[in-house]
Design an enzyme around this catalytic site. Sequence first.
Site, mmCIF file in Angstrom:
data_model
loop_
_atom_site.group_PDB
_atom_site.id
_atom_site.type_symbol
_atom_site.label_atom_id
_atom_site.label_comp_id
_atom_site.label_asym_id
_atom_site.label_seq_id
_atom_site.Cartn_x
_atom_site.Cartn_y
_atom_site.Cartn_z
ATOM 1 N N ASP A 165 0.825 -1.202 0.000
ATOM 2 C CA ASP A 165 0.000 0.000 0.000
ATOM 3 C C ASP A 165 0.863 1.258 0.000
ATOM 4 O O ASP A 165 2.096 1.197 0.026
ATOM 5 C CB ASP A 165 -0.920 0.002 1.222
ATOM 6 C CG ASP A 165 -1.925 -1.134 1.186
ATOM 7 O OD1 ASP A 165 -2.484 -1.377 0.111
ATOM 8 O OD2 ASP A 165 -2.128 -1.788 2.226
ATOM 9 N N TYR B 72 7.348 -10.097 6.260
ATOM 10 C CA TYR B 72 7.232 -8.653 6.494
ATOM 11 C C TYR B 72 7.999 -8.294 7.758
ATOM 12 O O TYR B 72 8.046 -9.077 8.721
ATOM 13 C CB TYR B 72 5.766 -8.249 6.652
ATOM 14 C CG TYR B 72 5.020 -8.111 5.343
ATOM 15 C CD1 TYR B 72 4.973 -6.894 4.672
ATOM 16 C CD2 TYR B 72 4.360 -9.202 4.783
ATOM 17 C CE1 TYR B 72 4.282 -6.769 3.483
ATOM 18 C CE2 TYR B 72 3.665 -9.082 3.592
ATOM 19 C CZ TYR B 72 3.638 -7.858 2.951
ATOM 20 O OH TYR B 72 2.954 -7.736 1.765
#
Length: 528
Positions: free
Chosen positions: A181, A259
Amino acid sequence: MEAKEEYLDKSDDSQNSFASEQTKNDSNQANDKPRYKSKKTKNHVNRNQNSELIDLKALPYDDLLIEAERLQKHCFQLKNLLNKATQLNSKVSQSSDSNPTTYVNKKKKNKNRTNREFDHSKYNRRHVLLKFAYLGWNYQGYILQEGIYNTVENLLFDALIRTKLIESRETSNYHRCGRTDKGVSAFSQVISIDFRSNCSSGTGVVVNPNSTVTNNDIENEINYIKLLNGALPPDIRAICWAPVDSEYSSRFDCIERVYRYYFPIGDLDIDLMRDAGKRLCGEKDYRNFCKMDVSNGVVTFFRRIDDIKLTVLDKDPNEYSTVELIVEGSSFLWHQIRCIVAVLFLVGQKKEEPSIIDELLDIEKCPCKPQYSMSSECPLVLFDCQYENIDWVFDRIEIEKVIKHLQDQWLAPQIQATVVKRMIDSLHSMIENEGCEATSNEILGTNHRNVRQPYSLLQGKSQSHDYIKFADRPKSLSLEHRVNHFVKKRRLDAQVYDKINEANNLAQSLNIYKPNNKNIESQDSENK
């Protein structure tokens, strides 16, 4: 994955801005601008959410009028964009004609020579994996969006086309591993794509009948990394590539994604956060740890997290020491990592117990997500995408160039951070020398930020009132309510209920949760 299907509705805002600016510059055309006062009927189809062609013959008269108005408005916006571009080009040409000192490239001998079109039919193609990194703070996300140029994917394809590695995106057999994002960075984003090749055989090579290439040695292959990095912005860097079979997909053949999230330790209890993180591991339903994207057909939230680790990076920890949170899993939902970090922050602050994780994972007891703010996107990095039996091709010289580029990105912020940190240390010393007493929470409130919470800006929107427990907070709409809403609006097909029931049956067989599917079954029977 921490990602969502990107949205196209932002293009309307940018196009409307161009339209309004055009009408200000041309007063004669301002009065000719049509005004639209369309009203959506009950059966109207939202074209931004449904990209498939619709049968105009099957639409009622009111819906046909709405569709005609939408197309008329879209044509009007495109006309304004074209007029704007034409005006800019005319201004540039006029300024260049009136300026006698215009720069001339001396290396270009024949000024009147026309550029020849590149003939891709003379070259073979090779299916490859490309690994690259980018700093996402200055970009509007990774995914290409209509009307928005400043995305990583848009700049990547711009470089690929300019370097003639591909002819077009539509013919490049393109897949991406992750979708980050706005503001999220990546160190190991991976795509699979067909590149122009100098080889006539080898893994992933597709021979073109018109090709005259005879090279069979991969060492004589095009230096994809050098070519790309010469055309990419400095905060987007290609790292390595690997030849793979033509059917290989960077998305579907990825076995694990990793992540990482960075934050200062402050007054957080890391042990409590580790305890809460372990409760998140396994195959579970994470609908209360993500942002639901039901309108785009995402109705199953069954994912697997392999491990969650928290490590303090400094040898001598203090409240400004950096903590590295590592989350490993097969795939992730939209905003899943940021929601997990937000809940872990509350556990580390001792505002919630680690058992809150078990309560949120129990879909039978907690079918609706409590309302809470996500953590900031800035510290989040897609750090690794792992594959089996892949031989990556590295170039030491290009890797050193990437290190130099990253050093240039690191230098100024690091110096600024050091200057600010020294100021903070000096202010702390002033307080300690004066012997000032800390202000108690009884005066400031339990949600007031204190100097031992340097991470507080990462927690999203601040609240002026005292902290409210998750159990007492307002709840978001349940999955069943959202699905029923979009089915009634004809944004989703009724077959979506079969997909939900199939996922629930799988969850029941694995004893993950007892799904609250009574409403789904009743609505399914009604729609049938």
